[in-house]
Motif scaffolding. Structure first.
Motif, PDB file in Angstrom:
ATOM      1  N   HIS A 150       0.838  -1.206   0.000  1.00  0.00           N
ATOM      2  CA  HIS A 150       0.000   0.000   0.000  1.00  0.00           C
ATOM      3  C   HIS A 150       0.872   1.255   0.000  1.00  0.00           C
ATOM      4  O   HIS A 150       0.579   2.213  -0.722  1.00  0.00           O
ATOM      5  CB  HIS A 150      -0.923   0.011   1.213  1.00  0.00           C
ATOM      6  CG  HIS A 150      -2.099  -0.889   1.060  1.00  0.00           C
ATOM      7  ND1 HIS A 150      -3.386  -0.450   1.133  1.00  0.00           N
ATOM      8  CD2 HIS A 150      -2.189  -2.216   0.831  1.00  0.00           C
ATOM      9  CE1 HIS A 150      -4.217  -1.452   0.956  1.00  0.00           C
ATOM     10  NE2 HIS A 150      -3.501  -2.544   0.770  1.00  0.00           N
ATOM     11  N   LEU A 151       1.917   1.258   0.807  1.00  0.00           N
ATOM     12  CA  LEU A 151       2.794   2.429   0.857  1.00  0.00           C
ATOM     13  C   LEU A 151       3.504   2.647  -0.478  1.00  0.00           C
ATOM     14  O   LEU A 151       3.649   3.787  -0.928  1.00  0.00           O
ATOM     15  CB  LEU A 151       3.803   2.281   1.995  1.00  0.00           C
ATOM     16  CG  LEU A 151       3.203   2.393   3.398  1.00  0.00           C
ATOM     17  CD1 LEU A 151       4.224   1.993   4.452  1.00  0.00           C
ATOM     18  CD2 LEU A 151       2.682   3.798   3.642  1.00  0.00           C
ATOM     19  N   LYS A 152       3.932   1.569  -1.110  1.00  0.00           N
ATOM     20  CA  LYS A 152       4.578   1.703  -2.423  1.00  0.00           C
ATOM     21  C   LYS A 152       3.598   2.236  -3.460  1.00  0.00           C
ATOM     22  O   LYS A 152       3.942   3.117  -4.262  1.00  0.00           O
ATOM     23  CB  LYS A 152       5.141   0.347  -2.873  1.00  0.00           C
ATOM     24  CG  LYS A 152       6.348  -0.086  -2.078  1.00  0.00           C
ATOM     25  CD  LYS A 152       6.796  -1.477  -2.474  1.00  0.00           C
ATOM     26  CE  LYS A 152       7.957  -1.935  -1.604  1.00  0.00           C
ATOM     27  NZ  LYS A 152       8.404  -3.286  -1.958  1.00  0.00           N
ATOM     28  N   LEU A 153       2.372   1.721  -3.449  1.00  0.00           N
ATOM     29  CA  LEU A 153       1.368   2.219  -4.383  1.00  0.00           C
ATOM     30  C   LEU A 153       1.027   3.683  -4.095  1.00  0.00           C
ATOM     31  O   LEU A 153       0.848   4.479  -5.014  1.00  0.00           O
ATOM     32  CB  LEU A 153       0.103   1.356  -4.321  1.00  0.00           C
ATOM     33  CG  LEU A 153       0.241  -0.047  -4.905  1.00  0.00           C
ATOM     34  CD1 LEU A 153      -1.010  -0.865  -4.612  1.00  0.00           C
ATOM     35  CD2 LEU A 153       0.521  -0.003  -6.390  1.00  0.00           C
ATOM     36  N   ASN A 154       0.930   4.029  -2.813  1.00  0.00           N
ATOM     37  CA  ASN A 154       0.664   5.420  -2.446  1.00  0.00           C
ATOM     38  C   ASN A 154       1.764   6.339  -2.966  1.00  0.00           C
ATOM     39  O   ASN A 154       1.494   7.438  -3.443  1.00  0.00           O
ATOM     40  CB  ASN A 154       0.534   5.569  -0.928  1.00  0.00           C
ATOM     41  CG  ASN A 154      -0.758   4.978  -0.408  1.00  0.00           C
ATOM     42  OD1 ASN A 154      -1.658   4.650  -1.171  1.00  0.00           O
ATOM     43  ND2 ASN A 154      -0.837   4.811   0.894  1.00  0.00           N
ATOM     44  N   GLU A 155       3.019   5.880  -2.878  1.00  0.00           N
ATOM     45  CA  GLU A 155       4.137   6.676  -3.380  1.00  0.00           C
ATOM     46  C   GLU A 155       4.008   6.874  -4.888  1.00  0.00           C
ATOM     47  O   GLU A 155       4.217   7.970  -5.401  1.00  0.00           O
ATOM     48  CB  GLU A 155       5.471   5.999  -3.042  1.00  0.00           C
ATOM     49  CG  GLU A 155       6.687   6.659  -3.650  1.00  0.00           C
ATOM     50  CD  GLU A 155       6.927   8.095  -3.213  1.00  0.00           C
ATOM     51  OE1 GLU A 155       7.663   8.812  -3.927  1.00  0.00           O
ATOM     52  OE2 GLU A 155       6.389   8.518  -2.169  1.00  0.00           O
ATOM     53  N   LEU A 156       3.647   5.824  -5.603  1.00  0.00           N
ATOM     54  CA  LEU A 156       3.475   5.947  -7.057  1.00  0.00           C
ATOM     55  C   LEU A 156       2.337   6.909  -7.393  1.00  0.00           C
ATOM     56  O   LEU A 156       2.461   7.739  -8.290  1.00  0.00           O
ATOM     57  CB  LEU A 156       3.203   4.574  -7.676  1.00  0.00           C
ATOM     58  CG  LEU A 156       4.378   3.612  -7.691  1.00  0.00           C
ATOM     59  CD1 LEU A 156       3.926   2.239  -8.180  1.00  0.00           C
ATOM     60  CD2 LEU A 156       5.501   4.134  -8.563  1.00  0.00           C
TER      61      LEU A 156
END
Length: 170
Positions: A83-89
């Protein structure tokens, strides 16, 4: 006090990470197979008694019970990281909607409404000739209309529309 809690949490975190890696290894699988083989071989020695059966049943129940929590912890951590990686993207992409950053906090009804929007967005995208066109949730209708206006000036678009009209009249 907070230092002790943090140290205990770190200890549990380290143990959980170690246990997740260890139980997912080839060695752990071979150990489990070996235990079952030894248990099976000892069956005739113990005359397949209730106690002999109880040992394997109790052992597998305890391991299964503990593994459920370990797997859930590992899955929660992995899910949070994804989720954090997707949020960063999402946050770093200019065309992406920032509304998507905390989407997992939405209730089922809100997610269903958002799904309907993306179905509509898909329908709009199918009307375009360019498969690489993308829309954000915030600007989809505006982007679609702007692109459609530009697209209508192109010869291939008008030729496509004339073909469609010709098929309808037949």
């Amino acid at each position: 006090m907070a230092e002790i809690a943090k140290k205990k949490k770190n200890l549990f975190e380290r143990f959980a990470n170690w246990a997740t890696i260890a139980t997912g290894s080839s060695g752990a699988f071979l150990t489990a197979v070996s235990i079952i083989v030894v248990w099976g071989i000892t069956g005739p020695i113990f005359h397949y008694s209730d106690t002999w059966q109880l040992i394997i049943n109790t052992g597998t129940t305890i391991v299964t019970f503990l593994m459920v929590f370990l797997i859930q912890k590992s899955q929660n951590k992995d899910s949070k990281a994804v989720h954090l990686k997707l949020n960063e993207l999402l946050a770093s992409h200019q065309g992406a909607s920032n509304r998507m950053v905390d989407i997992e906090e939405m209730n089922e009804q809100e997610l269903d409404q958002l799904h309907k929007f993306y179905v509509q967005l898909s329908i709009l995208a199918e009307q375009e000739d360019d498969l690489t066109c993308t829309h954000s949730i915030d600007a989809a209708e505006e982007n679609h209309n702007a692109k459609l206006t530009i697209l209508k000036t192109k010869p291939h678009y008008n030729a496509h529309k004339l073909k469609l009209r010709g098929k309808k009249s037949n």
